[in-house]
Design an enzyme around this catalytic site. Sequence first.
Site, short mmCIF file in Angstrom:
data_model
loop_
_atom_site.label_atom_id
_atom_site.label_comp_id
_atom_site.label_asym_id
_atom_site.label_seq_id
_atom_site.Cartn_x
_atom_site.Cartn_y
_atom_site.Cartn_z
N HIS A 53 -31.61 11.17 40.62
CA HIS A 53 -31.46 12.46 41.31
C HIS A 53 -30.50 13.42 40.59
O HIS A 53 -29.53 13.92 41.13
CB HIS A 53 -31.20 12.33 42.81
CG HIS A 53 -29.99 11.56 43.30
ND1 HIS A 53 -28.72 11.75 42.83
CD2 HIS A 53 -29.88 10.64 44.27
CE1 HIS A 53 -27.87 10.98 43.50
NE2 HIS A 53 -28.56 10.27 44.37
N HIS A 113 -27.46 -0.45 52.63
CA HIS A 113 -27.58 0.98 52.31
C HIS A 113 -29.05 1.36 52.32
O HIS A 113 -29.88 0.68 51.72
CB HIS A 113 -26.95 1.21 50.93
CG HIS A 113 -26.95 2.63 50.45
ND1 HIS A 113 -27.10 3.71 51.29
CD2 HIS A 113 -26.82 3.16 49.20
CE1 HIS A 113 -27.05 4.82 50.57
NE2 HIS A 113 -26.89 4.51 49.31
N GLU A 149 -30.59 4.06 51.08
CA GLU A 149 -31.20 4.88 50.02
C GLU A 149 -32.32 4.08 49.36
O GLU A 149 -32.25 2.85 49.26
CB GLU A 149 -30.15 5.36 49.01
CG GLU A 149 -30.72 6.47 48.13
CD GLU A 149 -29.69 7.26 47.33
OE1 GLU A 149 -28.50 6.88 47.30
OE2 GLU A 149 -30.09 8.29 46.73
N ASP A 207 -33.42 3.39 46.50
CA ASP A 207 -33.26 2.47 45.36
C ASP A 207 -32.92 1.06 45.87
O ASP A 207 -33.04 0.09 45.12
CB ASP A 207 -32.23 2.96 44.34
CG ASP A 207 -30.95 3.48 44.95
OD1 ASP A 207 -30.95 3.91 46.12
OD2 ASP A 207 -29.92 3.46 44.25
N HIS A 256 -22.30 5.30 49.76
CA HIS A 256 -22.47 6.66 49.30
C HIS A 256 -23.16 7.56 50.32
O HIS A 256 -23.17 8.79 50.15
CB HIS A 256 -23.27 6.55 47.99
CG HIS A 256 -24.20 7.60 47.59
ND1 HIS A 256 -25.52 7.43 47.33
CD2 HIS A 256 -23.95 8.91 47.38
CE1 HIS A 256 -26.08 8.55 46.96
NE2 HIS A 256 -25.17 9.46 46.98
N ASP A 304 -23.48 0.57 46.76
CA ASP A 304 -23.13 1.50 45.68
C ASP A 304 -21.65 1.38 45.26
O ASP A 304 -21.29 1.80 44.15
CB ASP A 304 -23.38 2.95 46.12
CG ASP A 304 -24.86 3.32 46.11
OD1 ASP A 304 -25.66 2.59 45.50
OD2 ASP A 304 -25.20 4.35 46.71
N TYR A 312 -20.35 6.86 36.97
CA TYR A 312 -20.94 6.64 38.28
C TYR A 312 -20.05 7.26 39.37
O TYR A 312 -20.53 7.94 40.28
CB TYR A 312 -21.11 5.14 38.52
CG TYR A 312 -21.93 4.82 39.76
CD1 TYR A 312 -23.32 4.78 39.69
CD2 TYR A 312 -21.33 4.60 40.98
CE1 TYR A 312 -24.08 4.52 40.81
CE2 TYR A 312 -22.08 4.33 42.11
CZ TYR A 312 -23.45 4.28 42.02
OH TYR A 312 -24.19 4.03 43.14
N HIS A 340 -25.62 -1.91 41.79
CA HIS A 340 -25.99 -1.38 40.46
C HIS A 340 -25.02 -1.93 39.43
O HIS A 340 -23.80 -1.89 39.64
CB HIS A 340 -25.87 0.14 40.42
CG HIS A 340 -26.79 0.88 41.32
ND1 HIS A 340 -28.16 0.89 41.18
CD2 HIS A 340 -26.53 1.68 42.38
CE1 HIS A 340 -28.69 1.65 42.12
NE2 HIS A 340 -27.73 2.13 42.87
FE1 FEO Z 1 -26.84 5.53 47.20
FE2 FEO Z 1 -27.80 3.18 44.88
O1 FEO Z 1 -28.01 4.37 46.31
#
Ligand code: FEO
Length: 400
Positions: free
Chosen positions: A27, A81, A83, A85, A147, A166, A194, A227
């Site tokens: 994004h 989370h 999101e 991903d 996040h 995250d 990051y 991640h």
């Molecule tokens: Fe806020 Fe890795 O997604």
Amino acid sequence: MSAFEAVKISQNVYWVGAIDWSLRNFHGYATTRGTTYNAYLIMGAEPILIDTVKAPFYHEMMERIASVVAPEKIRYIVSNHAELDHSGSLPQTINAIKPEKIFASKAGVQALKDHFHFTDEITEVKDGAELILGDMKLKFLETKMLHWPDSMFTYCVNDKILFSQDGFGMHLATTDLFVEQNDFGVVSYEAAKYFANILLPYSSFVTRLIEKLPALNLDLQIIAPDHGPLWRGEKIQWIMDSWKRWAKQDYYAKAVIAYDTMWGSTATMASAIADGLMSENISVKVMNLTNTSRSDVITEMLDAGAFLVGSPTLNQEIFPTVADNLCYIRGLKPKNFVGQVFSSYGWGGEAQNILTNELQKIGVELVGDGIKIKYVPTNEALARCRDLGIQVAQALKNKI
Ligand code: FEO
């Protein structure tokens, strides 16, 4: 034998995530080294899956799970989370596994429903809640805005692992699952990148988290983000200290000069300003925005205390690359900068006022006067640029 296998990371926990070697844009964040979507399988008497992966990587995750246990044996899924991903594979995973329960924070329950229009019940877990699932004990920690509003951490008491979604993550595709197995120069840059590109606007939440964590008395053997590589040993303190420092956003003896140029005049001005800063022992990063990503600019700003921006006037506007960067930087809400603007022009010269307004919106404290040059700077004009660099350096040193 499958193409993908799980990797054991502790007595009861396996990494069952996916490596995305090709991702270059998250994004708007230039993920030049790809990323990983980490999911984890806790193999107690009643197996638990922590998070899933981005939808295209569903089969990779399922193969890794199947290398340890038949997926339908998984009893619980924890969604730290919402999101995509991390939750993108969740609907398919639920269909395949048919878990007894899915756990998420209160905001997570709503976010998952809003994304997937689930009819399955999702069980809310509150901040500080503890669950015994089979022979495994989990504790949940709300980490709102780290996040997204739904974000939470899950701590596995048995294996002393904090699953931090995250939190403490980085976009780095790597087969070396632990931080210390990777080049630490790369790891430290990607962790900072990051933070700058994802967490910076939520720095006050980061500060509260870092203050709260020691009070919880968690024995942290591993921090396992969603991640990039996992933190253990002395590297845990390094990432905690770094997050604390980055969230604080102090003034540092470093300047970022971001500019674009049409026929070289603004570039020449940037170099002269940099020389003035350098003469005052300020470290300088000069970043030409035609060939530098916005993500690297904000990363360099993370440990800087001066920000200067330059642009020619183009059709009564600033350069599109400069506008792009300033919009992105403003959204990330960096704090504590002195700086100034500089520009070149042929006739209208509108860039100067636009840049000044933009830096004021970002909250940069302007030092002295900006410099606006018609067509090509003379030696006298370049001397003024160099002097501007010296003035900004001195103002910065007064802040440190
Ligand atoms: Fe806020 Fe890795 O997604």
